[in-house]
Scaffold this active site. Sequence first.
Site, mmCIF file in Angstrom:
data_model
loop_
_atom_site.group_PDB
_atom_site.id
_atom_site.type_symbol
_atom_site.label_atom_id
_atom_site.label_comp_id
_atom_site.label_asym_id
_atom_site.label_seq_id
_atom_site.Cartn_x
_atom_site.Cartn_y
_atom_site.Cartn_z
ATOM 1 N N SER A 145 1.042 -1.270 -0.042
ATOM 2 C CA SER A 145 -0.011 0.078 -0.003
ATOM 3 C C SER A 145 0.853 1.164 -0.081
ATOM 4 C CB SER A 145 -0.935 0.117 1.377
ATOM 5 O OG SER A 145 -1.444 1.296 1.239
ATOM 6 N N TYR A 158 -1.513 -0.081 10.510
ATOM 7 C CA TYR A 158 -1.534 -0.400 9.108
ATOM 8 C C TYR A 158 -0.450 0.057 8.430
ATOM 9 C CZ TYR A 158 -3.354 -0.910 4.494
ATOM 10 O OH TYR A 158 -3.761 -1.138 3.115
HETATM 11 P P1 NAP Z 1 -11.390 -6.283 0.577
HETATM 12 O O1 NAP Z 1 -12.508 -6.584 -0.262
HETATM 13 O O2 NAP Z 1 -11.990 -5.919 2.290
HETATM 14 O O3 NAP Z 1 -10.201 -7.206 0.752
HETATM 15 C C1 NAP Z 1 -9.647 -7.688 1.982
HETATM 16 C C2 NAP Z 1 -9.758 -9.210 1.782
HETATM 17 O O4 NAP Z 1 -8.864 -9.977 2.800
HETATM 18 C C3 NAP Z 1 -10.997 -9.815 2.259
HETATM 19 O O5 NAP Z 1 -11.236 -10.706 0.898
HETATM 20 C C4 NAP Z 1 -10.760 -10.754 3.398
HETATM 21 O O6 NAP Z 1 -11.648 -11.909 3.287
HETATM 22 C C5 NAP Z 1 -9.430 -11.212 3.362
HETATM 23 N N1 NAP Z 1 -8.851 -11.380 4.764
HETATM 24 C C6 NAP Z 1 -8.822 -10.421 5.782
HETATM 25 N N2 NAP Z 1 -8.256 -11.218 6.829
HETATM 26 C C7 NAP Z 1 -7.985 -12.373 6.480
HETATM 27 C C8 NAP Z 1 -7.677 -13.583 6.999
HETATM 28 N N3 NAP Z 1 -7.001 -13.779 8.320
HETATM 29 N N4 NAP Z 1 -7.512 -14.700 6.336
HETATM 30 C C9 NAP Z 1 -7.946 -14.825 4.977
HETATM 31 N N5 NAP Z 1 -8.343 -13.911 4.318
HETATM 32 C C10 NAP Z 1 -8.641 -12.598 5.051
HETATM 33 O O7 NAP Z 1 -10.653 -4.620 0.294
HETATM 34 P P2 NAP Z 1 -9.541 -4.597 -0.796
HETATM 35 O O8 NAP Z 1 -9.340 -3.072 -0.942
HETATM 36 O O9 NAP Z 1 -9.892 -5.384 -1.952
HETATM 37 O O10 NAP Z 1 -7.926 -4.924 -0.031
HETATM 38 C C11 NAP Z 1 -7.146 -6.050 -0.684
HETATM 39 C C12 NAP Z 1 -5.862 -5.760 -0.411
HETATM 40 O O11 NAP Z 1 -5.686 -4.346 -0.808
HETATM 41 C C13 NAP Z 1 -5.527 -5.525 0.932
HETATM 42 O O12 NAP Z 1 -4.210 -6.157 1.430
HETATM 43 C C14 NAP Z 1 -5.317 -3.857 1.427
HETATM 44 O O13 NAP Z 1 -4.579 -3.540 2.243
HETATM 45 C C15 NAP Z 1 -4.856 -3.538 -0.143
HETATM 46 N N6 NAP Z 1 -5.052 -2.114 -0.315
HETATM 47 C C16 NAP Z 1 -6.281 -1.709 -0.563
HETATM 48 C C17 NAP Z 1 -6.398 -0.272 -0.826
HETATM 49 C C18 NAP Z 1 -7.911 0.259 -0.994
HETATM 50 O O14 NAP Z 1 -7.781 1.541 -1.328
HETATM 51 N N7 NAP Z 1 -8.838 -0.430 -1.517
HETATM 52 C C19 NAP Z 1 -5.153 0.387 -1.092
HETATM 53 C C20 NAP Z 1 -4.144 -0.122 -0.767
HETATM 54 C C21 NAP Z 1 -3.926 -1.421 -0.483
HETATM 55 P P3 NAP Z 1 -12.714 -12.201 4.496
HETATM 56 O O15 NAP Z 1 -13.736 -11.032 4.276
HETATM 57 O O16 NAP Z 1 -13.118 -13.609 4.117
HETATM 58 O O17 NAP Z 1 -12.023 -12.105 5.883
#
Ligand code: NAP
Length: 246
Positions: A145, A158
Amino acid sequence: MDLHGKTALVTGGGTGIGRATSLALAKRGAKVIVNYSRSRAEAEDTVRQITSEGGRALAIQADISRDGEVRDLFEAAARQLGPVHVLVNNAGVTKHIPMEDLDSATEEVWDELYATNVKGMFYCARAVAPHMKRSGQGAIVNIGSIAGQTGLGSSLPYAVSKAAVHGLTKSLARALAPDIRVNCIVPGAVATRWWTGKEAAMHRLAPNLLLQRISEPEDIAQLVCAALEQEAMTGQIITVDSGQTL
Ligand code: NAP
């Protein structure tokens, strides 16, 4: 690496960036393990979409912060779809705490974020490495990130955990070469459920970005696939943020 016919595992593969990546991998002919910990319906829906388009996919539950569950996950994946050649370490969690509120960044918060964002990614890489080495090739992409680059994010722990993901990428690239490449894709703001309740802030951000657009999950998925395919690259931290951090 030609992704066609490879087995890929995406942690948190049923929602947001993970879901877009699962679909993009399937479009390139990979068999996809869609991992989830709580979001079963979303993972099963992602699998349905892939299979309805003629691909192969399977949803497997595992909490990646638990080493035992991670080992079982990769064994089950190998049994059902063959040894995993591709890992996308996408799963992540956060807590929303103002940066200046150090007292709220408790030991519990640090432990929870590190357990998934850092140690979970390490457990997955460690569990998949023997499978990849046996097949003579493998590629891992970790999702970082810009919070890890700028220090600014949904909370201080974070941002620090994502900086650790960038460091983990370089150390794993050294530890797993030459058979396994490890790279990190670093998104800025991406329109996913991550921003639930903060959509207005996300949209206010757009005009201030050089490209004046918030990334879609598909933008990130496309770069994840490119990094997996690129055989002359390892240990790289690649930013995709519409110019936010320039
Ligand atoms: P998201 O849809 O909330 O994705 C997070 C995913 O992580 C969910 O599918 C969740 O699944 C899974 N997860 C969390 N804890 C877990 C665990 N202990 N074991 C297995 N799965 C787990 O949001 P997203 O934006 O797509 O995020 C994905 C990645 O992108 C993350 O690493 C986040 O830090 C990174 N990111 C996002 C942004 C943004 O603006 N959206 C920016 C920079 C980086 P469950 O619900 O099944 O737990």
